[in-house]
Design an enzyme around this catalytic site. Structure first.
Site, PDB file in Angstrom:
ATOM      1  CD  GLN A 144      48.253  23.437  21.534  1.00 23.86           C
ATOM      2  OE1 GLN A 144      48.612  22.296  21.803  1.00 23.86           O
ATOM      3  NE2 GLN A 144      47.456  24.111  22.328  1.00 23.86           N
ATOM      4  CG  HIS A 147      43.544  22.587  20.846  1.00 29.28           C
ATOM      5  ND1 HIS A 147      42.634  21.993  21.679  1.00 29.28           N
ATOM      6  CD2 HIS A 147      44.760  22.268  21.352  1.00 29.28           C
ATOM      7  CE1 HIS A 147      43.263  21.335  22.639  1.00 29.28           C
ATOM      8  NE2 HIS A 147      44.548  21.481  22.456  1.00 29.28           N
ATOM      9  CD  GLU A 205      47.687  27.312  25.944  1.00 32.04           C
ATOM     10  OE1 GLU A 205      46.786  26.786  26.628  1.00 32.04           O
ATOM     11  OE2 GLU A 205      47.599  27.447  24.708  1.00 32.04           O
ATOM     12  CG  HIS A 206      51.019  24.409  25.334  1.00 32.84           C
ATOM     13  ND1 HIS A 206      49.899  24.963  24.738  1.00 32.84           N
ATOM     14  CD2 HIS A 206      50.566  23.610  26.332  1.00 32.84           C
ATOM     15  CE1 HIS A 206      48.817  24.502  25.345  1.00 32.84           C
ATOM     16  NE2 HIS A 206      49.181  23.684  26.312  1.00 32.84           N
ATOM     17  CG  ASP A 260      47.272  19.310  25.790  1.00 32.29           C
ATOM     18  OD1 ASP A 260      47.445  20.306  26.518  1.00 32.29           O
ATOM     19  OD2 ASP A 260      47.019  19.397  24.569  1.00 32.29           O
ATOM     20  CG  HIS A 304      45.097  53.914  61.462  1.00 33.32           C
ATOM     21  ND1 HIS A 304      43.947  54.476  60.989  1.00 33.32           N
ATOM     22  CD2 HIS A 304      45.312  52.786  60.726  1.00 33.32           C
ATOM     23  CE1 HIS A 304      43.472  53.734  59.993  1.00 33.32           C
ATOM     24  NE2 HIS A 304      44.288  52.699  59.820  1.00 33.32           N
TER      25      HIS A 304
END
Length: 430
Positions: free
Chosen positions: A255, A258, A322-323, A356, A415
């Site tokens: 990770q 990235h 996130e992960h 992924d 209404h």
């Protein structure tokens, strides 16, 4: 990685902060590009593609011939890997289809809900040092499964005006025919407003750098939806001494490579285990082609030693990764207790890389703590739910007085009258 042993609640809050810089300073540039694209269309795209990417495209759209030729440039073993991943992704997302819901809430009152595809979808696929062809699969496959009528891809061109052939092969495999050679802010603006060449869409998906992130958020000012707020990629690993240090180190580095602003966090009940992971990181990072990027990300990263599993769960839910990889003897208990995570990976043999690329789940996930309130991309991301109701004469008689009373109490007499006039008509018919 900096290590913290049994930090206090206040220390924990500080050390778990993301290394995300403020993005407000980018908004003036984003606004400028959006305004010009709205007014000048393709002319503005040309200006900013030349300025930001150093490329002057002869044409914006990738031709059918380019799409066909791209497939010939991709090695057969990679093609087969992509096909396998695509099959798994399609299988998982097709399984998410649900039947319409139909209920008679009271005699004569029927309500139902049906899901309809979003007609026009825009996919942003990053190029650059890591062209994310896997993101084509993750976004185009569920869009097609949902029945979206028009799917558009924008991706930055290389200096030779070409698009990465693997991106084009993936697009062809997914049935996407409209691929445009444009990236960055100007690509998001083009899909927001439409230009002479690139069509406007209703919702934009896909990751990108900080400029793309701000541009997507800016697009929401113009009635265009986006998949989710996004930021740098992140991974949290929750592990105890039953985990494999070399596996965990490899996951953290996968990770970290990235981007320099990525963040990885190891939470463990064992200080000794953390030391072993640290040694493995030092060893493995030397062999990485993206060592410089991974090293910078590791500087933003943390190891947190806690006393027990309960504290580990608290850290996970507070951070909202996130992960999340759970590699622990208590993995089932931890998994049940985790409520804030984009995607969860269980056990020693489930690397984050599986999600992924090829297990079938989607890798477009909420970052920066947004897993507390956002889901990752799924089939429903490409649909909208439409509700219906039908009242017959019995239904309006049964429900009418309730509606009248509520409308009158809110002071909305038109209404009330919409009901009363029907009730009077039915009474006269009787």
């Amino acid at each position: 990685m900096k290590k913290y042993i049994n930090p206090s609640a206040s220390e924990l809050e500080t050390l778990l902060k993301r290394p995300t810089p403020g993005l407000n300073e980018l908004e003036p540039l984003v606004e400028q590009v959006f305004n010009e694209v709205a007014q000048k269309g393709d002319e503005a795209l040309l200006k900013y593609t030349e300025l930001f990417d150093g490329v002057t495209p002869d044409t914006w759209q990738v031709s059918p011939k380019e799409m066909e030729e791209a497939g010939k440039k991709v090695p057969e073993d990679l093609k087969e890997a992509i096909r396998t991943a695509a099959a798994n992704i399609e299988k998982f997302h097709l399984a998410q289809k649900t039947d319409s819901v139909r209920v008679e809430t009271m005699p004569g009152v029927v309500c139902w809900q049906e899901k309809k595809p979003i007609e026009k979808i825009g996919l942003y696929i990053p190029g650059g040092t890591a062209p994310l062809f896997s993101t084509v699969l993750m976004l185009a496959i569920p869009a097609r499964a949902a029945g979206c009528r028009e799917i558009v891809i924008c991706t930055p061109p290389g200096k030779d005006q070409s698009v990465n052939p693997v991106i084009l092969f993936a697009a062809t495999l997914c049935g996407v025919k409209k691929v445009f050679k444009v990236g960055g802010i100007q690509a998001i603006a083009a899909m927001t407003f439409g230009t002479g060449t690139i069509p406007a869409v209703y919702k934009i998906f896909g990751p990108g750098n900080q400029f793309v992130t701000v541009a997507k958020q800016w697009a929401t000012r113009y009635q265009v939806a986006i998949d989710m707020p996004a930021g740098p990629s992140e991974l949290m690993v929750a592990a105890d001494k039953t985990a494999q240090p070399e596996y965990v180190a490899a996951d953290l580095l996968s990770q970290a490579e990235h981007g320099k602003d990525s963040q990885v966090i190891l939470v463990s009940t064992s200080n000794e285990f953390c030391e072993q992971v640290e040694q493995e990181i030092t060893k493995q990072i030397e062999k990485l082609p993206r060592k410089e990027i991974a090293s910078a990300a590791i500087e933003n990263s943390r190891m947190v030693v806690v006393e027990n599993t309960r504290m580990m769960i608290d850290v996970i839910n507070s951070y909202g990764p996130e992960h999340l990889i759970i590699s622990s003897a208590d993995e089932e208990d931890i998994c049940r207790a985790v409520i804030n995570a984009g995607s969860v990976f269980l056990g020693n043999y489930t690397p984050e890389s599986a999600g992924d690329y090829a297990s079938g789940t989607n890798h477009t996930l909420p970052t920066n703590g947004y897993s507390r309130q956002y889901s990752g991309v799924n089939l429903d991301s490409f649909t909208k739910s439409v509700t219906y109701q039908k009242l017959d004469a019995t239904g309006i008689k049964n429900l009418g007085v309730t509606i009248e009373k509520m409308a009158e109490a809110e002071g909305l007499f038109a209404h009330k009258n919409a009901v009363s006039i029907r009730l009077r008509d039915l009474e006269n018919q009787e």
